[in-house]
Scaffold this motif. Structure first.
Motif, PDB file in Angstrom:
ATOM      1  N   ALA A  26      11.246  30.147 -33.546  1.00  0.00           N
ATOM      2  CA  ALA A  26      11.909  29.153 -33.982  1.00  0.00           C
ATOM      3  C   ALA A  26      12.637  29.862 -35.433  1.00  0.00           C
ATOM      4  O   ALA A  26      11.438  30.672 -36.161  1.00  0.00           O
ATOM      5  CB  ALA A  26      11.702  27.948 -34.324  1.00  0.00           C
ATOM      6  N   VAL A  51      22.304  27.212 -41.795  1.00  0.00           N
ATOM      7  CA  VAL A  51      21.805  26.970 -40.012  1.00  0.00           C
ATOM      8  C   VAL A  51      23.423  26.800 -39.305  1.00  0.00           C
ATOM      9  O   VAL A  51      23.434  27.717 -38.207  1.00  0.00           O
ATOM     10  CB  VAL A  51      21.469  25.751 -39.736  1.00  0.00           C
ATOM     11  CG1 VAL A  51      21.065  25.459 -38.562  1.00  0.00           C
ATOM     12  CG2 VAL A  51      19.905  26.028 -40.094  1.00  0.00           C
ATOM     13  N   GLN A  92      15.487  17.736 -40.987  1.00  0.00           N
ATOM     14  CA  GLN A  92      14.960  19.360 -41.007  1.00  0.00           C
ATOM     15  C   GLN A  92      17.105  18.998 -39.673  1.00  0.00           C
ATOM     16  O   GLN A  92      17.434  18.570 -39.641  1.00  0.00           O
ATOM     17  CB  GLN A  92      14.353  20.264 -39.807  1.00  0.00           C
ATOM     18  CG  GLN A  92      13.324  20.629 -40.541  1.00  0.00           C
ATOM     19  CD  GLN A  92      12.765  21.337 -39.956  1.00  0.00           C
ATOM     20  OE1 GLN A  92      12.677  21.487 -38.306  1.00  0.00           O
ATOM     21  NE2 GLN A  92      10.904  21.971 -40.478  1.00  0.00           N
ATOM     22  N   TYR A 137      18.569  21.634 -37.291  1.00  0.00           N
ATOM     23  CA  TYR A 137      18.531  21.913 -36.421  1.00  0.00           C
ATOM     24  C   TYR A 137      19.630  22.121 -35.648  1.00  0.00           C
ATOM     25  O   TYR A 137      20.597  21.724 -35.100  1.00  0.00           O
ATOM     26  CB  TYR A 137      17.169  21.743 -35.455  1.00  0.00           C
ATOM     27  CG  TYR A 137      16.652  22.235 -35.678  1.00  0.00           C
ATOM     28  CD1 TYR A 137      15.241  21.955 -35.892  1.00  0.00           C
ATOM     29  CD2 TYR A 137      16.301  22.856 -34.055  1.00  0.00           C
ATOM     30  CE1 TYR A 137      13.691  22.341 -35.622  1.00  0.00           C
ATOM     31  CE2 TYR A 137      15.071  22.787 -33.122  1.00  0.00           C
ATOM     32  CZ  TYR A 137      13.929  22.867 -34.409  1.00  0.00           C
ATOM     33  OH  TYR A 137      13.005  23.514 -34.043  1.00  0.00           O
ATOM     34  N   THR A 167      19.633  24.875 -31.196  1.00  0.00           N
ATOM     35  CA  THR A 167      19.639  25.525 -30.310  1.00  0.00           C
ATOM     36  C   THR A 167      20.072  26.661 -29.933  1.00  0.00           C
ATOM     37  O   THR A 167      21.381  26.577 -29.498  1.00  0.00           O
ATOM     38  CB  THR A 167      18.502  24.837 -29.124  1.00  0.00           C
ATOM     39  OG1 THR A 167      17.780  24.344 -30.010  1.00  0.00           O
ATOM     40  CG2 THR A 167      18.092  25.650 -28.398  1.00  0.00           C
ATOM     41  N   ASP A 197      15.677  28.634 -31.924  1.00  0.00           N
ATOM     42  CA  ASP A 197      16.101  27.048 -32.604  1.00  0.00           C
ATOM     43  C   ASP A 197      16.222  28.022 -34.282  1.00  0.00           C
ATOM     44  O   ASP A 197      15.274  28.328 -34.534  1.00  0.00           O
ATOM     45  CB  ASP A 197      14.458  26.376 -32.964  1.00  0.00           C
ATOM     46  CG  ASP A 197      14.303  25.944 -31.378  1.00  0.00           C
ATOM     47  OD1 ASP A 197      15.343  25.133 -30.269  1.00  0.00           O
ATOM     48  OD2 ASP A 197      13.787  25.828 -31.204  1.00  0.00           O
ATOM     49  N   PHE A 215      16.755  26.469 -37.619  1.00  0.00           N
ATOM     50  CA  PHE A 215      16.485  25.123 -39.035  1.00  0.00           C
ATOM     51  C   PHE A 215      16.382  25.713 -40.199  1.00  0.00           C
ATOM     52  O   PHE A 215      16.164  26.677 -40.489  1.00  0.00           O
ATOM     53  CB  PHE A 215      15.319  24.250 -38.018  1.00  0.00           C
ATOM     54  CG  PHE A 215      14.133  25.781 -38.445  1.00  0.00           C
ATOM     55  CD1 PHE A 215      12.731  24.876 -39.426  1.00  0.00           C
ATOM     56  CD2 PHE A 215      13.564  26.056 -37.632  1.00  0.00           C
ATOM     57  CE1 PHE A 215      11.614  25.347 -39.973  1.00  0.00           C
ATOM     58  CE2 PHE A 215      11.957  27.039 -38.477  1.00  0.00           C
ATOM     59  CZ  PHE A 215      11.249  26.665 -39.267  1.00  0.00           C
TER      60      PHE A 215
END
Length: 131
Positions: free
Chosen positions: A76, A85, A110, A112, A114, A124, A126
């Protein structure tokens, strides 16, 4: 003495391709590392991230086989803002890396997303939400 996490190691099929992905995430990896069988980078805070080619791993563990059934590790990466992000996800997927889940506002506060690195590991992205 208690154990202290010091290094996370990844086994990679193509060193140059893998390092190119992690350079896009902002890791400072020298160009000549692309041809090495083992590469390490020390991250802020001292944790090390390492990459080994399949041949390197098999040099000391001849029966090694890659995991099956999906990613076996997730890393992450914290970014400064929700906008970053979204931008990093877009940059990586536009560069041809597989998106796992487009950016969303997670219930835990958050932003987020992926993506998958070239070896299928979940990465990830974030940042704390600003709302």
């Amino acid at each position: 003495m208690k154990a202290q996490l010091d290094l996370v190691g990844l086994v990679v099929a193509d060193m140059a391709r893998s390092l190119a992905f992690y350079r896009r995430l902002g890791l400072d990896l020298p160009a000549d590392a692309d041809q090495q069988p083992h590469v390490e980078a020390t991250l802020p805070g001292g944790l090390r991230l390492a990459w080994d080619t399949v041949d390197t791993v098999r040099s000391f563990s001849p029966d090694w086989q890659p995991a099956t059934g999906g990613p076996q590790i997730a890393l992450a990466f914290l970014l400064d803002s929700p906008v970053e992000v979204d931008a990093m996800y877009q940059q990586l997927t536009e560069a041809g890396y597989e998106g796992g889940k487009a950016p969303w506002d997670a219930f835990w506060g958050q932003r987020y997303a992926t993506v998958h690195d070239p070896d299928g590991n979940e990465i990830d992205l974030f940042a704390p939400r600003l709302d």
